[in-house]
Structures are given as C-alpha cells and as structure tokens.
Scaffold this motif. Structure first.
Motif, PDB file in Angstrom:
ATOM      1  N   VAL A   1       0.863  -1.172   0.000  1.00  0.00           N
ATOM      2  CA  VAL A   1       0.000   0.000   0.000  1.00  0.00           C
ATOM      3  C   VAL A   1       0.901   1.223   0.000  1.00  0.00           C
ATOM      4  N   SER A   2       0.731   2.093  -0.999  1.00  0.00           N
ATOM      5  CA  SER A   2       1.554   3.297  -1.098  1.00  0.00           C
ATOM      6  C   SER A   2       0.721   4.529  -0.788  1.00  0.00           C
ATOM      7  N   TYR A   3       1.263   5.352   0.111  1.00  0.00           N
ATOM      8  CA  TYR A   3       0.615   6.588   0.537  1.00  0.00           C
ATOM      9  C   TYR A   3       1.293   7.776  -0.136  1.00  0.00           C
TER      10      TYR A   3
ATOM     11  N   THR B   1       5.157   6.767  -0.435  1.00  0.00           N
ATOM     12  CA  THR B   1       5.831   5.887   0.519  1.00  0.00           C
ATOM     13  C   THR B   1       5.149   4.530   0.509  1.00  0.00           C
ATOM     14  N   GLU B   2       5.906   3.487   0.191  1.00  0.00           N
ATOM     15  CA  GLU B   2       5.351   2.134   0.139  1.00  0.00           C
ATOM     16  C   GLU B   2       5.387   1.481   1.520  1.00  0.00           C
ATOM     17  N   ARG B   3       4.262   0.915   1.926  1.00  0.00           N
ATOM     18  CA  ARG B   3       4.162   0.125   3.150  1.00  0.00           C
ATOM     19  C   ARG B   3       3.840  -1.313   2.766  1.00  0.00           C
ATOM     20  N   ILE B   4       4.579  -2.266   3.291  1.00  0.00           N
ATOM     21  CA  ILE B   4       4.276  -3.675   3.067  1.00  0.00           C
ATOM     22  C   ILE B   4       3.346  -4.125   4.189  1.00  0.00           C
ATOM     23  N   VAL B   5       2.130  -4.512   3.821  1.00  0.00           N
ATOM     24  CA  VAL B   5       1.066  -4.790   4.787  1.00  0.00           C
ATOM     25  C   VAL B   5       1.036  -6.258   5.182  1.00  0.00           C
ATOM     26  N   VAL B   6       1.243  -7.153   4.216  1.00  0.00           N
ATOM     27  CA  VAL B   6       1.228  -8.593   4.485  1.00  0.00           C
ATOM     28  C   VAL B   6       2.344  -9.241   3.676  1.00  0.00           C
TER      29      VAL B   6
END
Length: 447
Positions: free
Chosen positions: A146-148, A156-161
């Motif tokens: 998920v990128s915000y 900014t990329e967040r790795i969620v799973v």
C-alpha cells in the motif's frame, strides 16, 4: 461509418439530461439502431504509451474531494530485470478540467491488479502486488503493498502482508506460503484503510496454491494493521478471491468475488457476496448471488444509499451482461441468496458486454454500467474484435429500462466508471488491442 446506426434523436435525449424519455430499447437491452453517438464526453489522453494487457485489470480510478479524479495504471518503461519486462506503476490526477503531472509510484515486474482510494486527508492511496520476491524465481513481487502519497507528492510504500499465516484465524496445516496481495481492492472507512486481497499461498501448483487460496482483508494503516480471513479455500479447494470488488456500505465494507482455482490469472466462476459484521473484523459467509461459468474479469459491485447494492456481471461464454440488486435495509441484508433480485438482462447481442463497471447516479439513484462491445457477430475473441463495430458504451437504467449511450466509437478495454458529485459520469479505459492507438489510456468526462 460504423455499422451502428447512431440515432441523433436519442443523442439529444440522453446527452444533456437523465430525466428524458428516449425510444425504448429492444429486448436485448440495446436501443433501436445501437448505441448513441454523442459528443457528450470530452476525451483526454492520460498516457500515450502502449499499455499493459493483462488478464487482471491494470488500471484503477477513484473520485476524491472536489471531484478530483485519481488514476493508477501500469506502463512499460523499456527496461528489463532478468529478462522480464519492467512496469512502472503510475498515478495521475484530473482536476478542474486539467491533467496533472504523471507520478511514478513503483517499478514492478508482476502486474496482478491495482486499486486506488482517497483518504480523509484528501490524498490518494494505491494498493498492488509489491515488496520482495521471498527468494522465488518467478514472483519478483509477492507481498501486499500500500503506497501513501504525501501533500508534497512523494509516495511511501508500506508492506502490509508478507506471509500466508498472518491473517487470523490461522490454520497451521494450510496457511503456508508467501504470495499475498493478488488483485487487491481498497476503500476507506474514516481514517481506516481496508484492503481485500487474495492469498495465493505458494504461488505454484493449482491444488497447493490457487485452489487453496483465501480471500483476506487487512485494515488499519499506515503502520499498524489487522489481518483477517474473510473466507478460506484450504478445506474446500474452491479457489475463492479470484477477482475482487469492494465498496463501503454505510459504516462497513462489502465485497464480491469469484472462484479461480486454476491459477493466479484464471477465468472466474460464480458471484459471491460478503459484508463485514458490526464488530469490524469478521465477515458474513459467502452467499452465491449468481451462477456464472465465466466471469471474465469478475463482477462489479456498487452501493447507493437509496437503492442498496447492485452487481453487474458478464457471462463471457454467452456474452450476456446482467444486473442484480438487493435492498440494503439492515446490517444483515443481502447475506442470503433470496435477498437478491433475479438477473436483469442489460446486453446480449453479438460479442460484447465485456469488462462491466457499475456505478450509481448520486442524483437520480439509478445504476449505470460501462462496458465494451467487441463485434456485431458472436463468438469473437479478444484479438478478433471488429474495428467497424466495437464501441465503449454506458447503459443506464431509466424508469426500469436500460438505455445505451456511446462514450467512444473506438471502443475501450477494462473501463472504470464513476460519477461526479453533479451527476456527470467519468470513464477511465484503454484503447483496444485492435485499435491504431492500442493500449493508450484515456479518460472520458461527461460534459
């Protein structure tokens, strides 16, 4: 001139207002003489490069504050990684009649869906298959990302799973794997991000991976997440979550998905509906709303505060596009098959009804469906559509009758339909593979 005999009288009736009463359609859901050729839509080229034609949709659109239109899409960037083509995930916004600059979110090699939504801060958030490879040779990306976007335009990329055993409840014997994040769909509930995605387990053989896949949901963000299994296939081997569409329905999300046990990219079957319970974590069991042997890219789901839920789905085997609805009168409505209406025929003529995208008119509370017509003849495939016949159209239900309006006489693959706050429609789509400008990404905005 195309074979469709465009009807000027219906142009005037539909081009300017939805309370008109044009000539009724024929039994197949098409107005007499075919779709209406209008100049009711202004066209904009979002990206002129040849696009990505994947079985999984590679474009997404959302309407945000002040009717800003956010668009996420993949384009080839001309480079390779280990003999695999690199794809740039891009974002572009249409605001006040103008296209903003294109922004690169990430570079990937595996395109398995994309979705975009606007957060409460007015900034877009995009979800896709990202992250690392987990030491596999094929899955260069294998995580739910998920990128915000910040107010300054930085992503900014967040790795969620990352793993199959992160979503609760966990079955240690079955929840083994690394391929999570296939075909994600994203919505917001206040400040809470909700992402539905397919857990493809080991990403390898049919039975070990895709037949055993789970439909899972991550919620929270940007750094703290809860992960839940909405429905699992480990015991049944039904391959849930093949193609996913999700919407907010009041305080809780709801979704539709199909079964695709053969592969990560595979034909889906049947339409299943689920909604999140009032506890904000668990989901109702899947109810099969409609039996469909080939859903192409899956069903499209929409929700309206007056009309309730609507589902548009194509039976690709027969090129029959139908619409089904359910009144959303309580938190448990639509969780039984008997709550849903019988399928209403929208299109069934030649080869068409492809890639349906459903949205509700916020003013008149009537459903509209954007779809692609491939050819007047039946039994055409993706690469044999007739340029003399193909078209991108919107069919709107007016006083119980479906009426078509032409959006683009050149056709349009995988359209994404939405309404602006003033009741005008917008459609994001790609030029068909048979078109001269194949793959070009376009935005049509109703005047």
């Amino acid at each position: 001139m195309k074979r469709h005999a465009w009807a000027l009288g219906l142009v005037l009736a539909l081009g300017c207002g939805k309370d008109s009463n044009p000539t009724p359609p024929d039994a197949g859901g098409n107005p007499d003489g075919g779709p209406i050729d209008t100049s009711a839509f202004a066209k904009f080229v979002v990206d002129s490069s040849e696009g990505q034609f994947d079985p999984i949709s590679s474009i997404a659109m959302a309407v945000g504050p002040q009717d800003r239109i956010g668009m996420a899409y993949f384009v080839r960037n001309g480079t390779m990684r280990e003999n695999v083509e690199n794809m740039d995930l891009m974002y572009r916004e249409f605001n006040g009649g103008q296209l903003g600059p294109a922004e690169r979110i990430a570079t990937v090699q595996r395109v398995y869906g994309v979705s975009v939504a606007f957060g409460p801060d007015g900034q877009p958030v995009v979800t896709y298959l990202g992250g690392g490879s987990d030491d596999t040779s094929y899955w260069f990306q294998s995580d739910l990302a998920v990128s915000y976007r910040s107010a300054s335009g930085a992503w900014t990329e967040r790795i969620v799973v990352r793993r199959s055993d992160e979503a609760q409840p966990v079955n240690p014997a079955l929840d083994q794997g690394f391929l999570v994040g296939l075909n994600p769909a994203i919505v917001f509930s206040g400040s809470e991000v909700i992402v539905a995605y397919r857990d493809g387990k080991l990403g390898s053989t049919e039975r070990q991976s895709y037949a055993s896949s789970d439909l899972e949901v991550a919620s929270g963000g940007p750094t703290t997440w809860q992960r839940r299994v909405a429905v699992g296939s480990g015991d049944t081997k039904l391959g849930y979550g093949g193609h996913i569409a999700m919407v907010m329905a009041g305080a809780q999300p709801a979704l539709v998905h199909d079964k695709a046990p053969e592969a990560a990219h595979a034909t889906g079957t049947d339409v299943h509906f689920q909604r999140r319970n009032a506890d904000g974590l668990t989901w109702t069991p899947p109810v099969r709303v409609q039996a469909v042997p080939n859903t192409q890219l899956g069903a499209s789901l929409a929700h309206d505060s007056v009309e309730g839920f609507g589902i548009a789905v194509l039976n690709r085997n027969s090129n029959a596009l139908t619409y089904t609805e359910c009144a959303d009168t309580s938190a448990t409505s639509c969780t039984s098959e008997r709550d849903w209406s019988m399928p209403d025929p929208v299109f069934n003529s030649g080869t068409g009804g492809w890639y349906p995208s459903l949205a509700f008119d916020p003013v008149h509370h009537e459903p509209s469906i954007a779809f692609y017509i491939c050819a007047a003849e039946s039994s055409r495939n993706d690469t044999s559509c007739n340029p003399n016949d193909d078209a991108l159209v919107i069919s709107t239900r007016i006083q119980g009758i479906w009426r078509e309006m032409l959006v683009d006489a050149g056709g349009g693959w995988s359209p994404k339909l939405a309404y602006l706050s003033n009741g005008k429609r917008v459609v994001l789509y790609r030029a068909p593979v048979v078109a001269q400008d194949k793959g070009v990404l376009k935005l049509a905005v109703e005047r």
